[in-house]
Motif scaffolding. Structure first.
Motif, PDB file in Angstrom:
ATOM      1  N   ASN A 147      -3.016 -18.953  60.482  1.00 41.67           N
ATOM      2  CA  ASN A 147      -3.095 -17.503  60.265  1.00 41.67           C
ATOM      3  C   ASN A 147      -4.100 -17.165  59.177  1.00 41.67           C
ATOM      4  O   ASN A 147      -4.829 -16.157  59.292  1.00 41.67           O
ATOM      5  CB  ASN A 147      -1.721 -16.948  59.910  1.00 41.67           C
ATOM      6  CG  ASN A 147      -0.879 -16.633  61.130  1.00 41.67           C
ATOM      7  OD1 ASN A 147      -0.976 -15.548  61.703  1.00 41.67           O
ATOM      8  ND2 ASN A 147      -0.060 -17.589  61.546  1.00 41.67           N
ATOM      9  N   LEU A 148      -4.155 -17.961  58.112  1.00 42.99           N
ATOM     10  CA  LEU A 148      -5.128 -17.717  57.052  1.00 42.99           C
ATOM     11  C   LEU A 148      -6.554 -17.887  57.560  1.00 42.99           C
ATOM     12  O   LEU A 148      -7.445 -17.088  57.244  1.00 42.99           O
ATOM     13  CB  LEU A 148      -4.868 -18.658  55.875  1.00 42.99           C
ATOM     14  CG  LEU A 148      -3.648 -18.332  55.003  1.00 42.99           C
ATOM     15  CD1 LEU A 148      -3.471 -19.405  53.933  1.00 42.99           C
ATOM     16  CD2 LEU A 148      -3.778 -16.959  54.358  1.00 42.99           C
ATOM     17  N   VAL A 149      -6.777 -18.934  58.356  1.00 41.11           N
ATOM     18  CA  VAL A 149      -8.115 -19.170  58.913  1.00 41.11           C
ATOM     19  C   VAL A 149      -8.504 -18.027  59.845  1.00 41.11           C
ATOM     20  O   VAL A 149      -9.624 -17.488  59.768  1.00 41.11           O
ATOM     21  CB  VAL A 149      -8.155 -20.517  59.661  1.00 41.11           C
ATOM     22  CG1 VAL A 149      -9.456 -20.655  60.454  1.00 41.11           C
ATOM     23  CG2 VAL A 149      -8.017 -21.674  58.684  1.00 41.11           C
ATOM     24  N   ALA A 150      -7.600 -17.633  60.728  1.00 40.68           N
ATOM     25  CA  ALA A 150      -7.886 -16.542  61.663  1.00 40.68           C
ATOM     26  C   ALA A 150      -8.128 -15.234  60.925  1.00 40.68           C
ATOM     27  O   ALA A 150      -9.033 -14.459  61.271  1.00 40.68           O
ATOM     28  CB  ALA A 150      -6.727 -16.388  62.649  1.00 40.68           C
ATOM     29  N   LEU A 151      -7.326 -14.964  59.896  1.00 41.23           N
ATOM     30  CA  LEU A 151      -7.489 -13.731  59.128  1.00 41.23           C
ATOM     31  C   LEU A 151      -8.827 -13.714  58.395  1.00 41.23           C
ATOM     32  O   LEU A 151      -9.498 -12.667  58.322  1.00 41.23           O
ATOM     33  CB  LEU A 151      -6.334 -13.597  58.133  1.00 41.23           C
ATOM     34  CG  LEU A 151      -6.290 -12.298  57.317  1.00 41.23           C
ATOM     35  CD1 LEU A 151      -6.140 -11.093  58.231  1.00 41.23           C
ATOM     36  CD2 LEU A 151      -5.144 -12.348  56.304  1.00 41.23           C
ATOM     37  N   THR A 152      -9.225 -14.853  57.860  1.00 42.88           N
ATOM     38  CA  THR A 152     -10.512 -14.938  57.166  1.00 42.88           C
ATOM     39  C   THR A 152     -11.669 -14.598  58.094  1.00 42.88           C
ATOM     40  O   THR A 152     -12.536 -13.771  57.766  1.00 42.88           O
ATOM     41  CB  THR A 152     -10.711 -16.358  56.588  1.00 42.88           C
ATOM     42  OG1 THR A 152      -9.672 -16.642  55.659  1.00 42.88           O
ATOM     43  CG2 THR A 152     -12.064 -16.478  55.900  1.00 42.88           C
ATOM     44  N   HIS A 153     -11.701 -15.214  59.264  1.00 39.77           N
ATOM     45  CA  HIS A 153     -12.779 -14.946  60.226  1.00 39.77           C
ATOM     46  C   HIS A 153     -12.747 -13.492  60.707  1.00 39.77           C
ATOM     47  O   HIS A 153     -13.794 -12.859  60.880  1.00 39.77           O
ATOM     48  CB  HIS A 153     -12.657 -15.891  61.420  1.00 39.77           C
ATOM     49  CG  HIS A 153     -13.050 -17.306  61.122  1.00 39.77           C
ATOM     50  ND1 HIS A 153     -14.284 -17.647  60.613  1.00 39.77           N
ATOM     51  CD2 HIS A 153     -12.369 -18.477  61.248  1.00 39.77           C
ATOM     52  CE1 HIS A 153     -14.361 -18.957  60.452  1.00 39.77           C
ATOM     53  NE2 HIS A 153     -13.208 -19.476  60.831  1.00 39.77           N
ATOM     54  N   THR A 154     -11.544 -12.969  60.933  1.00 36.01           N
ATOM     55  CA  THR A 154     -11.431 -11.595  61.445  1.00 36.01           C
ATOM     56  C   THR A 154     -11.899 -10.583  60.410  1.00 36.01           C
ATOM     57  O   THR A 154     -12.610  -9.622  60.745  1.00 36.01           O
ATOM     58  CB  THR A 154      -9.974 -11.302  61.846  1.00 36.01           C
ATOM     59  OG1 THR A 154      -9.534 -12.288  62.789  1.00 36.01           O
ATOM     60  CG2 THR A 154      -9.855  -9.924  62.482  1.00 36.01           C
ATOM     61  N   LEU A 155     -11.511 -10.762  59.155  1.00 35.49           N
ATOM     62  CA  LEU A 155     -11.937  -9.832  58.101  1.00 35.49           C
ATOM     63  C   LEU A 155     -13.447  -9.890  57.883  1.00 35.49           C
ATOM     64  O   LEU A 155     -14.097  -8.856  57.672  1.00 35.49           O
ATOM     65  CB  LEU A 155     -11.200 -10.145  56.801  1.00 35.49           C
ATOM     66  CG  LEU A 155      -9.694  -9.843  56.793  1.00 35.49           C
ATOM     67  CD1 LEU A 155      -9.072 -10.268  55.468  1.00 35.49           C
ATOM     68  CD2 LEU A 155      -9.433  -8.363  57.053  1.00 35.49           C
ATOM     69  N   LEU A 156     -14.016 -11.089  57.932  1.00 40.79           N
ATOM     70  CA  LEU A 156     -15.470 -11.210  57.811  1.00 40.79           C
ATOM     71  C   LEU A 156     -16.176 -10.534  58.981  1.00 40.79           C
ATOM     72  O   LEU A 156     -17.216  -9.883  58.803  1.00 40.79           O
ATOM     73  CB  LEU A 156     -15.868 -12.686  57.742  1.00 40.79           C
ATOM     74  CG  LEU A 156     -15.560 -13.414  56.427  1.00 40.79           C
ATOM     75  CD1 LEU A 156     -15.862 -14.904  56.557  1.00 40.79           C
ATOM     76  CD2 LEU A 156     -16.358 -12.808  55.277  1.00 40.79           C
ATOM     77  N   MET A 157     -15.612 -10.664  60.176  1.00 34.32           N
ATOM     78  CA  MET A 157     -16.193 -10.012  61.347  1.00 34.32           C
ATOM     79  C   MET A 157     -16.109  -8.490  61.224  1.00 34.32           C
ATOM     80  O   MET A 157     -17.011  -7.765  61.657  1.00 34.32           O
ATOM     81  CB  MET A 157     -15.463 -10.476  62.608  1.00 34.32           C
ATOM     82  CG  MET A 157     -16.148 -10.108  63.913  1.00 34.32           C
ATOM     83  SD  MET A 157     -17.712 -10.991  64.159  1.00 34.32           S
ATOM     84  CE  MET A 157     -17.107 -12.675  64.378  1.00 34.32           C
ATOM     85  N   ALA A 158     -15.039  -7.993  60.614  1.00 38.83           N
ATOM     86  CA  ALA A 158     -14.854  -6.543  60.472  1.00 38.83           C
ATOM     87  C   ALA A 158     -15.888  -5.925  59.541  1.00 38.83           C
ATOM     88  O   ALA A 158     -16.103  -4.705  59.585  1.00 38.83           O
ATOM     89  CB  ALA A 158     -13.443  -6.257  59.962  1.00 38.83           C
TER      90      ALA A 158
END
Length: 305
Positions: free
Chosen positions: A153-164
């Motif tokens: 979840n931390l890895v996915a959240l990191t990539h998603t926030l950077l994409m946003a």
């Protein structure tokens, strides 16, 4: 859908599997059938494990978690694809795309982590059998799965926030779902931070569990070869690892094809690799475990068939 001057978008266009409406009607039926098989197969395994007392062991606890992750992975990508095929509308909202990216990364990475945990479980069972109950205690098993959930979840959240934080001036995604690579190609912002994080975080998420699996099986094979050939112990030891090893080969084989050998442009091969990874692999896992595992097969027959 192509180039534009805007740097912010409200939706993306998913290219999909086929450009021909006649083919999409056939593909809709095919993928709907495959999704239902995935859903029912993994759900049956999950229910059999929680309802059958003799399957209340660490190995089957991890298998139940893997079945749940496979349902999540398939549902994240296939359901939206089926809706797009049925409505002939291949758009996804900006928020919907980021949400799909987050859950796709979470469940995909979770599969990798759980396969490594299952390999460690087999290592302890075969190489340290006298310590198995003490090492693989219920509390430790729950802790392992919890750590996997938190990390993914931390890895996915990191990539998603950077994409946003990126701006987009192209809205046609060269895939049937939102993934990091295709989305980065659409951005008109500086994507160097995202690309560094893909290699610094995304790479180890796949390679470290794979190396753990390889190391576990090196020790397992070494221990099995020390068993006298006439005792029947070798066959029993190999049979406990056969299902897991089959799933590992299918999973990492498709990941290798989809991500380590990507095409620089949209291609049928790239789409086929993604279909195998997100659709076929979750569908095959229940069959690989039930057909090669006597206890699982017996539980399914007694409880549900």
């Amino acid at each position: 859908m192509g180039q534009g001057n805007q740097t912010t978008v409200s939706e993306f266009f998913l290219r999909g599997i086929s450009h021909w409406p006649e083919q999409e009607q056939i593909l809709f039926g095919l993928f709907l059938f495959m999704y239902l098989v995935t859903l029912i197969g993994n759900l049956l395994i999950f229910l059999a494990i929680i309802s059958e007392a003799r399957l209340h062991t660490p190995m089957y606890f991890f298998l139940a978690c893997l079945s749940s992750a496979d349902i999540g992975l398939s549902s994240t990508t296939v359901l939206k694809m089926l809706v797009n095929m049925y409505t002939q509308c291949h758009t996804i909202s900006y928020i919907g795309c980021l949400t799909q990216l987050y859950f796709f990364l979470t469940f995909g990475d979770l599969d990798s982590f759980l396969l490594a945990v299952m390999a460690y479980d087999r290592y302890v069972a075969i190489c340290r059998p006298l310590h198995y109950r003490r090492v693989m205690s219920p509390r430790f098993c729950v802790l392992l799965v919890s750590v996997c959930w938190v990390l993914t979840n931390l890895v996915a959240l990191t990539h998603t926030l950077l994409m946003a934080h990126l701006s987009f001036c192209v809205i046609e995604v060269s895939q049937f779902f939102c993934d990091i690579g295709p989305l980065l190609k659409l951005s008109c912002s500086d994507t160097r931070t995202n690309e560094v994080m893909v290699f610094a975080v995304g790479g180890p998420v796949m390679t470290i569990p794979f190396l753990c699996i390889v190391a576990s099986y090196i020790h397992i094979v070494s221990a099995i070869l020390r068993i006298p050939s006439g005792s029947g112990g070798r066959h029993k030891a190999f049979s406990t690892c056969g299902s897991h090893l089959s799933v590992v080969c299918v999973f990492y084989g498709t990941v290798l094809s989809a991500y380590l050998c990507p095409s620089s442009v949209y291609s049928t091969e790239e789409t086929a690799s993604s279909v195998v990874y997100t659709v076929v692999t979750p569908m095959l896992n229940p069959f690989l475990y039930s057909l090669r595992n006597g206890d699982m097969k017996a539980a399914l027959v007694m409880k549900w068939i």
